[in-house]
Motif scaffolding. Sequence first.
Motif, mmCIF file in Angstrom:
data_model
loop_
_atom_site.group_PDB
_atom_site.id
_atom_site.type_symbol
_atom_site.label_atom_id
_atom_site.label_comp_id
_atom_site.label_asym_id
_atom_site.label_seq_id
_atom_site.Cartn_x
_atom_site.Cartn_y
_atom_site.Cartn_z
ATOM 1 N N ALA A 196 0.950 -1.149 0.049
ATOM 2 C CA ALA A 196 0.032 0.104 -0.043
ATOM 3 C C ALA A 196 0.988 1.243 0.004
ATOM 4 O O ALA A 196 0.614 2.206 -0.910
ATOM 5 N N GLU A 197 1.714 1.138 0.898
ATOM 6 C CA GLU A 197 2.950 2.533 0.908
ATOM 7 C C GLU A 197 3.566 2.449 -0.695
ATOM 8 O O GLU A 197 3.566 3.572 -0.818
ATOM 9 N N ASN A 198 3.793 1.487 -1.050
ATOM 10 C CA ASN A 198 4.578 1.551 -2.646
ATOM 11 C C ASN A 198 3.732 2.162 -3.698
ATOM 12 O O ASN A 198 3.884 2.965 -4.277
ATOM 13 N N GLN A 199 2.374 1.676 -3.497
ATOM 14 C CA GLN A 199 1.427 2.061 -4.211
ATOM 15 C C GLN A 199 0.950 3.636 -4.088
ATOM 16 O O GLN A 199 0.817 4.310 -4.860
ATOM 17 N N ARG A 200 1.071 4.000 -2.819
ATOM 18 C CA ARG A 200 0.833 5.410 -2.550
ATOM 19 C C ARG A 200 1.856 6.379 -3.126
ATOM 20 O O ARG A 200 1.724 7.502 -3.618
ATOM 21 N N HIS A 201 3.429 5.797 -3.083
ATOM 22 C CA HIS A 201 4.200 6.481 -3.412
ATOM 23 C C HIS A 201 4.347 6.652 -5.061
ATOM 24 O O HIS A 201 4.577 7.636 -5.669
ATOM 25 N N GLN A 202 3.753 5.439 -5.527
ATOM 26 C CA GLN A 202 3.806 5.441 -7.239
ATOM 27 C C GLN A 202 2.708 6.451 -7.322
ATOM 28 O O GLN A 202 2.757 7.184 -8.496
ATOM 29 N N ALA A 203 1.447 6.586 -6.723
ATOM 30 C CA ALA A 203 0.455 7.606 -7.109
ATOM 31 C C ALA A 203 0.907 9.112 -7.033
ATOM 32 O O ALA A 203 0.592 9.546 -7.546
ATOM 33 N N ASP A 250 4.112 9.813 -7.099
ATOM 34 C CA ASP A 250 5.130 10.069 -8.010
ATOM 35 C C ASP A 250 4.481 10.404 -9.548
ATOM 36 O O ASP A 250 4.951 11.212 -10.269
ATOM 37 N N ALA A 251 3.013 9.599 -9.787
ATOM 38 C CA ALA A 251 2.616 9.916 -10.924
ATOM 39 C C ALA A 251 1.920 11.378 -10.858
ATOM 40 O O ALA A 251 1.785 12.354 -11.807
ATOM 41 N N LEU A 252 1.474 11.460 -9.805
ATOM 42 C CA LEU A 252 0.771 13.076 -9.539
ATOM 43 C C LEU A 252 1.880 14.188 -9.905
ATOM 44 O O LEU A 252 1.758 15.165 -10.737
ATOM 45 N N ARG A 253 2.893 13.894 -9.435
ATOM 46 C CA ARG A 253 4.081 14.848 -9.432
ATOM 47 C C ARG A 253 4.630 14.939 -10.936
ATOM 48 O O ARG A 253 4.811 15.931 -11.592
ATOM 49 N N GLN A 254 4.731 13.730 -11.499
ATOM 50 C CA GLN A 254 4.980 13.783 -13.094
ATOM 51 C C GLN A 254 4.117 14.263 -13.862
ATOM 52 O O GLN A 254 4.244 15.190 -14.747
ATOM 53 N N GLN A 255 2.800 14.015 -13.387
ATOM 54 C CA GLN A 255 1.569 15.005 -14.276
ATOM 55 C C GLN A 255 1.537 16.340 -14.193
ATOM 56 O O GLN A 255 1.635 17.098 -14.952
ATOM 57 N N ALA A 256 2.021 16.896 -12.933
ATOM 58 C CA ALA A 256 2.184 18.421 -12.606
ATOM 59 C C ALA A 256 3.296 18.828 -13.296
ATOM 60 O O ALA A 256 3.370 19.944 -14.055
ATOM 61 N N GLN A 257 4.436 18.135 -13.275
ATOM 62 C CA GLN A 257 5.532 18.618 -14.109
ATOM 63 C C GLN A 257 5.435 18.547 -15.623
ATOM 64 O O GLN A 257 5.688 19.415 -16.219
ATOM 65 N N ASP A 258 4.510 17.388 -16.052
ATOM 66 C CA ASP A 258 4.295 17.398 -17.782
ATOM 67 C C ASP A 258 3.453 18.527 -17.722
ATOM 68 O O ASP A 258 3.387 19.302 -18.733
#
Length: 368
Positions: A169-176, A178-186
Amino acid sequence: MASNRPAPQALQVPNDDPATAGPGDYPGFADTAPYAAYPGPDQPWEEWNPTAESVRPVRGKHRIHKKGGGGLARSSTVLGVGVIAAVGAGGIATAQGGKPPVSISLPDVASAAESLPGVGSLISDDAPSAPETAAAAAPLSSAGVPDADAQRGGTDAGEALRARILQQAENQRHQADDALRQQAQDAAVQKAAEQARAQQGKAEAAAKAKAAEEKRKKEEAARKKREAERLAKLAKSYALPTSSYTLTSHFGDSGTMWSSGHHTGLDFAAPAGTLLKAVHTGTIKEAGLAGAYGYRTVLELEDGTEIWYCHQSSMSVSVGQKVTTGQVIGRVGATGNVTGAHLHMEVHTSGGGTVDPLAWLRDKGLTP
């Protein structure tokens, strides 16, 4: 009833335990019952008929050796029981039928057991007991527990499963995240790119507008230059009708002094006798008195335009005469319907219409 042949005397297996050894177990012991039946190596076998007393089990004679709480008996016990059973069967057969007992041969159990993998150690007298102790001391299974959990001491499978679920669950949260940060960066990169394109578009538009303005200015400057050159050229071929003058009435002024209700020419107020000049090369079409215009001279140009000089005091040309630019054709006067000495100049087109003399002169490069 059939009878069996007499069974051979059974061998007495020596007891290898010094603490419980008795007669017959070792050479040199006295041959006492029931061990008297064991002959020496050079004595012949004798028939033995078992009785109730002889077959009664001797307490403590056949010792059972246990291993690890319920293991198999030692090999001596197995062989002893086999010998008793064989001898008992032969004796009973002899007693019942009165015939020679049947000879029964027994295989070497120990040798046969040693040939089987894993069995010889179970019935061997010399088998060590360490594996049983090791097996008894073995810890419970920790199947499903990762090595990392085992190293941290977490050998409980349920706790380990819970830890793995939490870690996932922690890994999935970190992945989520990271995905949000990547989307914000994009999105930021895309927005910056759009802004850059917009700025580039504005810059290009401004550059184009500036270039167009510069081009327009250049074209305007060129046009003005050409016009100036043209006017300068025309100025050499055109001339003002008089000098030392003041413009008083302009084309289109309204008033009761004019029969048409408005002024049809341009008035150059000047002292009487001031010279009047031909504005351009042409031919004298009229020269004489013309009613309210006084003395009037009409100069026809090459394109059919007519220049009227009115209110003259005198005329210096005649009809049909060719004149050039700047040539004197008369003098300023006050003849006709006037209030003072001045030149009334009119410009008529070839079609008979009238135009503003001031604009016409300026179009020829002259500045009245």
